[in-house]
Design a protein around this motif. Sequence first.
Motif, PDB file in Angstrom:
ATOM      1  N   GLY A 161     -14.493   1.022  -4.052  1.00  0.00           N
ATOM      2  CA  GLY A 161     -14.005  -0.229  -4.645  1.00  0.00           C
ATOM      3  C   GLY A 161     -12.588  -0.552  -4.207  1.00  0.00           C
ATOM      4  N   LEU A 162     -11.739   0.462  -4.165  1.00  0.00           N
ATOM      5  CA  LEU A 162     -10.357   0.249  -3.713  1.00  0.00           C
ATOM      6  C   LEU A 162     -10.309  -0.131  -2.237  1.00  0.00           C
ATOM      7  CD1 LEU A 162      -8.593   3.231  -5.555  1.00  0.00           C
ATOM      8  CD2 LEU A 162      -8.370   0.793  -6.070  1.00  0.00           C
ATOM      9  N   ARG A 163     -11.161   0.511  -1.428  1.00  0.00           N
ATOM     10  CA  ARG A 163     -11.173   0.184   0.002  1.00  0.00           C
ATOM     11  C   ARG A 163     -11.667  -1.235   0.259  1.00  0.00           C
ATOM     12  NH1 ARG A 163     -13.364   5.116   3.667  1.00  0.00           N
ATOM     13  NH2 ARG A 163     -12.741   3.671   5.307  1.00  0.00           N
ATOM     14  N   GLU A 164     -12.643  -1.692  -0.541  1.00  0.00           N
ATOM     15  CA  GLU A 164     -13.099  -3.073  -0.392  1.00  0.00           C
ATOM     16  C   GLU A 164     -11.981  -4.053  -0.725  1.00  0.00           C
ATOM     17  OE1 GLU A 164     -16.669  -3.809  -2.607  1.00  0.00           O
ATOM     18  OE2 GLU A 164     -17.940  -2.790  -1.132  1.00  0.00           O
ATOM     19  N   LYS A 165     -11.199  -3.751  -1.757  1.00  0.00           N
ATOM     20  CA  LYS A 165     -10.070  -4.621  -2.126  1.00  0.00           C
ATOM     21  C   LYS A 165      -8.975  -4.576  -1.065  1.00  0.00           C
ATOM     22  CE  LYS A 165     -11.481  -5.925  -6.247  1.00  0.00           C
ATOM     23  NZ  LYS A 165     -11.872  -7.296  -6.496  1.00  0.00           N
ATOM     24  N   MET A 166      -8.753  -3.404  -0.463  1.00  0.00           N
ATOM     25  CA  MET A 166      -7.676  -3.256   0.524  1.00  0.00           C
ATOM     26  C   MET A 166      -7.934  -4.033   1.807  1.00  0.00           C
ATOM     27  SD  MET A 166      -6.203   0.614   0.315  1.00  0.00           S
ATOM     28  CE  MET A 166      -7.767   1.445   0.442  1.00  0.00           C
ATOM     29  N   SER A 172       0.648  -2.918   6.645  1.00  0.00           N
ATOM     30  CA  SER A 172       1.349  -2.753   7.919  1.00  0.00           C
ATOM     31  C   SER A 172       0.452  -2.036   8.930  1.00  0.00           C
ATOM     32  CB  SER A 172       2.654  -2.000   7.671  1.00  0.00           C
ATOM     33  OG  SER A 172       2.732  -0.846   8.388  1.00  0.00           O
ATOM     34  N   GLU A 173       0.631  -2.345  10.194  1.00  0.00           N
ATOM     35  CA  GLU A 173      -0.237  -1.859  11.273  1.00  0.00           C
ATOM     36  C   GLU A 173      -0.341  -0.330  11.285  1.00  0.00           C
ATOM     37  OE1 GLU A 173      -2.895  -2.153  14.223  1.00  0.00           O
ATOM     38  OE2 GLU A 173      -1.958  -3.931  13.373  1.00  0.00           O
ATOM     39  N   SER A 174       0.769   0.351  11.041  1.00  0.00           N
ATOM     40  CA  SER A 174       0.775   1.818  11.125  1.00  0.00           C
ATOM     41  C   SER A 174       0.018   2.482   9.979  1.00  0.00           C
ATOM     42  CB  SER A 174       2.209   2.335  11.158  1.00  0.00           C
ATOM     43  OG  SER A 174       2.906   1.897  10.012  1.00  0.00           O
ATOM     44  N   PHE A 175      -0.249   1.746   8.892  1.00  0.00           N
ATOM     45  CA  PHE A 175      -0.955   2.319   7.753  1.00  0.00           C
ATOM     46  C   PHE A 175      -2.412   1.889   7.671  1.00  0.00           C
ATOM     47  CE2 PHE A 175       3.380   2.896   6.161  1.00  0.00           C
ATOM     48  CZ  PHE A 175       3.289   4.215   5.732  1.00  0.00           C
ATOM     49  N   ARG A 176      -2.861   1.012   8.548  1.00  0.00           N
ATOM     50  CA  ARG A 176      -4.240   0.542   8.484  1.00  0.00           C
ATOM     51  C   ARG A 176      -5.219   1.654   8.851  1.00  0.00           C
ATOM     52  NH1 ARG A 176      -3.318  -5.195  11.312  1.00  0.00           N
ATOM     53  NH2 ARG A 176      -2.211  -6.140   9.571  1.00  0.00           N
ATOM     54  N   GLY A 177      -6.400   1.577   8.248  1.00  0.00           N
ATOM     55  CA  GLY A 177      -7.446   2.558   8.553  1.00  0.00           C
ATOM     56  C   GLY A 177      -7.289   3.848   7.762  1.00  0.00           C
ATOM     57  N   THR A 178      -7.369   4.952   8.470  1.00  0.00           N
ATOM     58  CA  THR A 178      -7.360   6.276   7.835  1.00  0.00           C
ATOM     59  C   THR A 178      -6.093   6.569   7.034  1.00  0.00           C
ATOM     60  OG1 THR A 178      -8.810   7.075   9.594  1.00  0.00           O
ATOM     61  CG2 THR A 178      -7.712   8.733   8.255  1.00  0.00           C
ATOM     62  N   PRO A 179      -4.885   6.220   7.532  1.00  0.00           N
ATOM     63  CA  PRO A 179      -3.685   6.559   6.742  1.00  0.00           C
ATOM     64  C   PRO A 179      -3.686   5.978   5.328  1.00  0.00           C
ATOM     65  CG  PRO A 179      -3.041   5.959   8.965  1.00  0.00           C
ATOM     66  CD  PRO A 179      -4.508   5.673   8.843  1.00  0.00           C
ATOM     67  N   ILE A 180      -4.049   4.721   5.172  1.00  0.00           N
ATOM     68  CA  ILE A 180      -4.025   4.116   3.837  1.00  0.00           C
ATOM     69  C   ILE A 180      -5.126   4.702   2.955  1.00  0.00           C
ATOM     70  CG2 ILE A 180      -5.491   2.112   4.320  1.00  0.00           C
ATOM     71  CD1 ILE A 180      -2.297   2.110   2.172  1.00  0.00           C
ATOM     72  N   VAL A 181      -6.253   5.100   3.568  1.00  0.00           N
ATOM     73  CA  VAL A 181      -7.332   5.736   2.800  1.00  0.00           C
ATOM     74  C   VAL A 181      -6.863   7.098   2.281  1.00  0.00           C
ATOM     75  CG1 VAL A 181      -9.671   6.677   2.923  1.00  0.00           C
ATOM     76  CG2 VAL A 181      -9.150   4.519   4.030  1.00  0.00           C
ATOM     77  N   LEU A 182      -6.168   7.859   3.121  1.00  0.00           N
ATOM     78  CA  LEU A 182      -5.664   9.168   2.693  1.00  0.00           C
ATOM     79  C   LEU A 182      -4.599   9.027   1.605  1.00  0.00           C
ATOM     80  CD1 LEU A 182      -5.479  11.020   6.127  1.00  0.00           C
ATOM     81  CD2 LEU A 182      -7.149  11.356   4.300  1.00  0.00           C
TER      82      LEU A 182
END
Length: 199
Positions: A161-166, A172-182
Amino acid sequence: MKELLIIAIGSALVNNVVLSQFLGICPFLGVSKKVETAAGMGGAVVFVITIASFVAGLIYKYILVNPAIPGNGDGKLAYLQTIVFILVIACLVQFVEMFLKKGMPSLYQALGVYLPLITTNCAVLGVALTNVQKEYSLLQGVLNGIGTSVGFLIAIVILAGLREKMEYNDISESFRGTPIVLITSALMAIAFFGFSGLI
């Protein structure tokens, strides 16, 4: 009854298999992109862990440590527990995979490679081994399995649910994908530590 409730709540919230024990991280991160697939994976894990807890408990109690079996005095076959538990889990996952392929092909396709990964999901094996280490009865072991798997379901659905909202947030480009999920997973783990005072 109180002890059984403590086991169920403790394994679901306080000692959450993903956010506290850090077991089952691969499907937790891999299948949590959409709530539907996360709920499907969580449901499959609930089924596998619950049945595996019961079957592994039966095999351990009545075969591996049963002194009535010839040559098994003092539980000499107990060293086989890990191999036997893995075989039980693999058989159950194959059953779930066949059922989903026949009955729910869209969910089967959505889960993809992560469905066979339940076999190697250390959370499933971890529950069976925890039941043995804590010397739980069959009922306590099954309740621990249900609580643990429900805890996994809760965690993976919240993250999905959080990932769908995100997806709609300006990250920011450096946090997109795996970093923000972690980072999100770490914040969820911190939040779940708030349950530690429950029991």
